[in-house]
Motif scaffolding. Structure first.
Motif, PDB file in Angstrom:
ATOM      1  N   ARG A   1      62.263 -37.948 -66.111  1.00 29.88           N
ATOM      2  CA  ARG A   1      61.763 -36.795 -64.938  1.00 29.88           C
ATOM      3  C   ARG A   1      60.988 -35.646 -65.616  1.00 29.88           C
ATOM      4  O   ARG A   1      59.897 -35.235 -65.155  1.00 29.88           O
ATOM      5  CB  ARG A   1      63.334 -36.278 -64.025  1.00 29.88           C
ATOM      6  CG  ARG A   1      62.521 -34.881 -63.437  1.00 29.88           C
ATOM      7  CD  ARG A   1      64.006 -34.588 -62.817  1.00 29.88           C
ATOM      8  NE  ARG A   1      63.885 -35.603 -60.994  1.00 29.88           N
ATOM      9  CZ  ARG A   1      65.520 -35.777 -61.065  1.00 29.88           C
ATOM     10  NH1 ARG A   1      66.174 -35.698 -61.749  1.00 29.88           N
ATOM     11  NH2 ARG A   1      65.126 -36.817 -60.438  1.00 29.88           N
ATOM     12  N   ASN A   2      62.002 -35.115 -66.843  1.00 32.83           N
ATOM     13  CA  ASN A   2      60.720 -34.443 -67.684  1.00 32.83           C
ATOM     14  C   ASN A   2      59.356 -35.017 -68.479  1.00 32.83           C
ATOM     15  O   ASN A   2      58.201 -33.430 -67.909  1.00 32.83           O
ATOM     16  CB  ASN A   2      61.328 -34.418 -69.100  1.00 32.83           C
ATOM     17  CG  ASN A   2      62.749 -32.918 -68.378  1.00 32.83           C
ATOM     18  OD1 ASN A   2      62.795 -32.708 -67.920  1.00 32.83           O
ATOM     19  ND2 ASN A   2      63.296 -33.673 -69.385  1.00 32.83           N
TER      20      ASN A   2
ATOM     21  N   ARG B   1      56.803 -34.745 -64.373  1.00 33.67           N
ATOM     22  CA  ARG B   1      57.020 -33.378 -64.211  1.00 33.67           C
ATOM     23  C   ARG B   1      55.588 -33.206 -65.025  1.00 33.67           C
ATOM     24  O   ARG B   1      53.968 -32.453 -64.472  1.00 33.67           O
ATOM     25  CB  ARG B   1      57.753 -32.359 -64.477  1.00 33.67           C
ATOM     26  CG  ARG B   1      58.761 -32.879 -62.883  1.00 33.67           C
ATOM     27  CD  ARG B   1      59.447 -31.626 -63.594  1.00 33.67           C
ATOM     28  NE  ARG B   1      60.928 -32.089 -62.297  1.00 33.67           N
ATOM     29  CZ  ARG B   1      61.868 -31.464 -62.433  1.00 33.67           C
ATOM     30  NH1 ARG B   1      62.557 -31.017 -63.715  1.00 33.67           N
ATOM     31  NH2 ARG B   1      62.593 -31.356 -61.469  1.00 33.67           N
TER      32      ARG B   1
ATOM     33  N   GLN C   1      52.467 -34.609 -64.238  1.00 26.11           N
ATOM     34  CA  GLN C   1      51.647 -34.000 -62.284  1.00 26.11           C
ATOM     35  C   GLN C   1      51.882 -35.651 -62.232  1.00 26.11           C
ATOM     36  O   GLN C   1      51.486 -35.920 -60.988  1.00 26.11           O
ATOM     37  CB  GLN C   1      50.832 -33.493 -62.795  1.00 26.11           C
ATOM     38  CG  GLN C   1      51.200 -32.054 -63.190  1.00 26.11           C
ATOM     39  CD  GLN C   1      49.301 -31.509 -62.874  1.00 26.11           C
ATOM     40  OE1 GLN C   1      48.093 -32.222 -63.144  1.00 26.11           O
ATOM     41  NE2 GLN C   1      49.273 -30.305 -63.340  1.00 26.11           N
TER      42      GLN C   1
ATOM     43  N   ASP D   1      54.414 -37.371 -58.629  1.00 22.22           N
ATOM     44  CA  ASP D   1      55.449 -37.663 -58.485  1.00 22.22           C
ATOM     45  C   ASP D   1      55.936 -38.598 -57.847  1.00 22.22           C
ATOM     46  O   ASP D   1      55.800 -39.973 -57.306  1.00 22.22           O
ATOM     47  CB  ASP D   1      53.957 -37.896 -56.558  1.00 22.22           C
ATOM     48  CG  ASP D   1      55.485 -37.757 -55.266  1.00 22.22           C
ATOM     49  OD1 ASP D   1      56.496 -37.576 -55.528  1.00 22.22           O
ATOM     50  OD2 ASP D   1      54.951 -38.189 -54.443  1.00 22.22           O
ATOM     51  N   GLU D   2      57.539 -37.870 -58.198  1.00 18.16           N
ATOM     52  CA  GLU D   2      58.451 -38.310 -58.061  1.00 18.16           C
ATOM     53  C   GLU D   2      58.614 -40.074 -56.991  1.00 18.16           C
ATOM     54  O   GLU D   2      58.908 -41.184 -57.589  1.00 18.16           O
ATOM     55  CB  GLU D   2      60.176 -37.656 -58.002  1.00 18.16           C
ATOM     56  CG  GLU D   2      60.845 -38.966 -58.875  1.00 18.16           C
ATOM     57  CD  GLU D   2      61.873 -37.667 -59.270  1.00 18.16           C
ATOM     58  OE1 GLU D   2      63.046 -37.812 -58.271  1.00 18.16           O
ATOM     59  OE2 GLU D   2      61.797 -36.803 -60.028  1.00 18.16           O
TER      60      GLU D   2
END
Length: 115
Positions: free
Chosen positions: A75-76, A79, A82, A84-85
């Motif tokens: 997840r880091n 982010r 940039q 989108d999960e």
């Protein structure tokens, strides 16, 4: 029960083809039930999950996922790049931190491989 617990760590996009081939070859040797495999992607490697120009590679990953290989994304890193999960491929699971996931799996007895 799987004979081996194996963790593959991919941190750059150039390593993905080799990593996927390593997993395919390993599974040819031990069979799908011979191993529990997780792939942790962190740093720039998470971008490959979103790269439609890598459709053939993503298809190979999806086929591996269908037989039980777990693909994760940090997840880091998502982010930081940039990304989108929510737009990731369905076969990819997001973990809070790639390095934390690697440490946890090694503590649980997984063998670490960095192709």
């Amino acid at each position: 029960m799987a004979v081996y617990q194996v963790l593959f760590h991919v941190s750059d996009n150039e390593t993905w083809p080799k990593a996927v081939t390593n997993i395919e070859n390993f599974l040819k040797d031990v069979g799908p039930s011979g191993a529990t495999i997780e792939v942790v992607a962190n740093a720039a490697a998470v971008m490959t999950y979103y790269n439609q120009e890598k459709a053939e590679l993503l298809e190979r990953m999806q086929q591996l996922a269908a037989i039980g290989v777990k693909f994760t994304a940090c997840r880091n890193a998502l982010r930081a790049h940039q990304l989108d999960e929510q737009a990731k491929p369905d076969f990819v699971e997001v973990v809070p931190g790639g390095i934390t996931e690697i440490v946890a799996k090694q503590a649980a007895g997984y063998l670490y491989i960095k192709p």
